[in-house]
Scaffold this motif. Structure first.
Motif, mmCIF file in Angstrom:
data_model
loop_
_atom_site.group_PDB
_atom_site.id
_atom_site.type_symbol
_atom_site.label_atom_id
_atom_site.label_comp_id
_atom_site.label_asym_id
_atom_site.label_seq_id
_atom_site.Cartn_x
_atom_site.Cartn_y
_atom_site.Cartn_z
ATOM 1 N N PRO A 1 91.369 61.465 4.855
ATOM 2 C CA PRO A 1 90.128 61.767 4.146
ATOM 3 C C PRO A 1 89.782 63.242 4.264
ATOM 4 O O PRO A 1 90.308 63.953 5.124
ATOM 5 N N PRO A 2 88.897 63.741 3.400
ATOM 6 C CA PRO A 2 88.482 65.148 3.485
ATOM 7 C C PRO A 2 87.649 65.385 4.742
ATOM 8 O O PRO A 2 87.223 64.432 5.406
ATOM 9 N N PRO A 3 87.420 66.652 5.092
ATOM 10 C CA PRO A 3 86.536 66.934 6.235
ATOM 11 C C PRO A 3 85.190 66.251 6.071
ATOM 12 O O PRO A 3 84.638 66.183 4.966
ATOM 13 N N TRP B 1 81.733 65.002 2.815
ATOM 14 C CA TRP B 1 81.583 63.643 2.302
ATOM 15 C C TRP B 1 80.298 63.457 1.502
ATOM 16 O O TRP B 1 80.295 62.755 0.491
ATOM 17 N N ALA B 2 79.213 64.067 1.944
ATOM 18 C CA ALA B 2 77.924 63.854 1.276
ATOM 19 C C ALA B 2 77.986 64.275 -0.185
ATOM 20 O O ALA B 2 77.360 63.649 -1.052
ATOM 21 N N ARG C 1 77.314 57.810 4.213
ATOM 22 C CA ARG C 1 76.394 56.884 4.897
ATOM 23 C C ARG C 1 77.162 55.889 5.765
ATOM 24 O O ARG C 1 76.724 55.542 6.863
ATOM 25 N N ARG C 2 78.312 55.433 5.265
ATOM 26 C CA ARG C 2 79.136 54.533 6.077
ATOM 27 C C ARG C 2 79.585 55.227 7.360
ATOM 28 O O ARG C 2 79.550 54.644 8.447
ATOM 29 N N LEU C 3 80.015 56.479 7.228
ATOM 30 C CA LEU C 3 80.501 57.211 8.391
ATOM 31 C C LEU C 3 79.388 57.419 9.411
ATOM 32 O O LEU C 3 79.608 57.231 10.624
ATOM 33 N N ALA C 4 78.214 57.794 8.950
ATOM 34 C CA ALA C 4 77.096 58.000 9.879
ATOM 35 C C ALA C 4 76.769 56.707 10.628
ATOM 36 O O ALA C 4 76.539 56.717 11.848
ATOM 37 N N ARG D 1 87.028 57.783 10.685
ATOM 38 C CA ARG D 1 86.954 58.434 9.368
ATOM 39 C C ARG D 1 87.792 57.703 8.330
ATOM 40 O O ARG D 1 87.339 57.451 7.203
ATOM 41 N N ARG D 2 89.019 57.377 8.681
ATOM 42 C CA ARG D 2 89.895 56.698 7.714
ATOM 43 C C ARG D 2 89.346 55.324 7.328
ATOM 44 O O ARG D 2 89.421 54.925 6.159
#
Length: 407
Positions: free
Chosen positions: A313-315, A319-320, A328-331, A358-359
């Protein structure tokens, strides 16, 4: 309860053992260690920062009934017979991933591992260096003054040998104490999974375009400048390998970057970059200048291109903008992992690797159930104990986002 006073550990119990430098002496060590009992403590000293390779220049071993052995891999480069003698023995290492590659080169390949550093992380110790762990757990103080020494030096000074012997002096005792703590905390099974994963990890493949790791390369803004970095880095690597010197001792990264910015055309201009007048670099002034000239004369089609996106995934800081729902999923996932890590007193990265999180959150399963997330975590290399702790809480976090309409 008052902690017992920390006692300095100044001398090996049986004194400094002789260095094993030939096959006959090594055969006697192998026989002694084969007849010993219990786990065997192992450590290796390299010459990182001095030599090109990551080979071991001293291997230390200790086992009950055998005492301590200091083996010189220059004189004894094949430890496969020792490996066979210890085939069923648990090997105790501190920070095993650092030493396993150079031990493997010598033919020493543990089948069972206890990593005291990794055990400390799982138990929530804030500092897990060997000296700190020995002091906190065993109330003994190790002298760590020679850890960054040039262990390729011969003969090795007596105080270095003392330091090396002491590194394995109480490693099995540390292992035993941490084993008891892991058992009491209900984490021994977790630790065994982690140790097995360390042993099963594939060898690290060489990086593609390793020159792109040059420190300070972010200052080089042109493709022509990147070509200079590539040419100088490649030449430096050849010189360093031929001389068995750490590349930074031939020419520091700062010099390569400055030459990429200045692109000097004459020896005088090159030597105005101060590192190029160092003793090792000065021997190759014509080569450095020719490398810069090659880069300057390359056709545009042969210039290095900007790095494209990787396979992941990108940095996370992008993502935002690119995918707000993924952000939002990552947070939410990071909050879950942080809370669980705090609950179980360990670093978040030991509970679940950040790259795994992250992945998973960039491309979650179509059905974000605990079962589906468990399958995906397993595909990403998570161990069963990690999956058991995190799959359901992560699924619930995604469910809450969906209910709130944030996905």
């Amino acid at each position: 309860m008052i902690e017992p006073e920390v006692q300095p550990l100044l001398e090996p119990r049986e004194g400094i053992p002789p260095v094993i430098r030939d096959g006959k002496a090594l055969a006697a060590v192998i026989d002694a260690f084969a007849r010993g009992s219990g786990p065997v403590a192992v450590d290796a000293e390299r010459a990182s920062g001095y030599r090109y390779s990551g080979r071991a220049y001293l291997v230390q071993l200790r086992r009950a009934g055998a005492g301590t052995a200091l083996v010189d891999p220059v004189g004894c480069p094949d430890l496969s017979a020792l490996d066979r003698a210890l085939a069923d023995t648990e090997v105790v290492l501190h920070a095993a991933t650092q030493d396993l590659p150079c031990l493997t080169e010598l033919g020493l390949r543990p089948r069972r591992l206890f990593d005291t550093e990794l055990a400390g992380r799982l138990l929530g110790y804030e500092r897990v260096g060997l000296g700190t762990m020995v002091e906190l757990v065993l109330r003994l103080r190790l002298e760590k003054g020679h850890s960054a020494a040039d262990w390729s030096k011969r003969p090795l000074p007596e105080d270095w040998l003392r330091y090396a012997a002491l590194d394995v002096e109480v490693l099995v005792e540390l292992r035993d104490a941490l084993h008891a703590e892991l058992t009491a905390a209900g984490k021994l099974g977790w630790a065994m999974e982690e140790f097995a994963a360390v042993l099963a990890a594939p060898a690290v493949l060489p990086r593609s375009d390793p020159w792109r790791r040059t420190s300070g390369i972010h200052r080089v803004r042109t493709l022509r400048g990147l070509a200079v970095v590539r040419e100088l880095w490649t030449l430096r690597d050849k010189v360093a390998q031929a001389a068995d010197l750490a590349p930074g001792r031939v020419l520091p990264d700062s010099a390569i970057v400055q030459a990429a910015l200045d692109q000097p055309r004459t020896t005088k201009a090159l030597t105005e970059i101060s590192p190029f007048v160092g003793r090792a670099a000065r021997r190759h002034l014509d080569g450095w200048l020719a490398a810069v000239a090659r880069a300057r004369n390359l056709p545009d089609s042969a210039l290095p291109q900007p790095v494209g996106p990787g396979d992941g995934p990108p940095p996370a800081n992008r993502w935002a903008d690119r995918d707000p729902a993924a952000a939002r999923r990552l947070a939410a996932a990071r909050a879950v992992v942080a809370a669980l890590a705090d609950e179980h007193r360990m670093p978040t990265e030991n509970l679940l690797q950040p790259d795994t999180v992250r992945r998973l959150m960039w491309e979650p399963p179509a059905e974000a159930s605990a079962e589906a997330i468990a399958v995906r975590l397993r595909e990403l290399g998570a161990r069963q104990w990690q999956i058991s702790l995190t799959a359901r809480p992560l699924a619930k976090a995604l469910e809450r986002l969906e209910i709130k309409g944030e996905l």
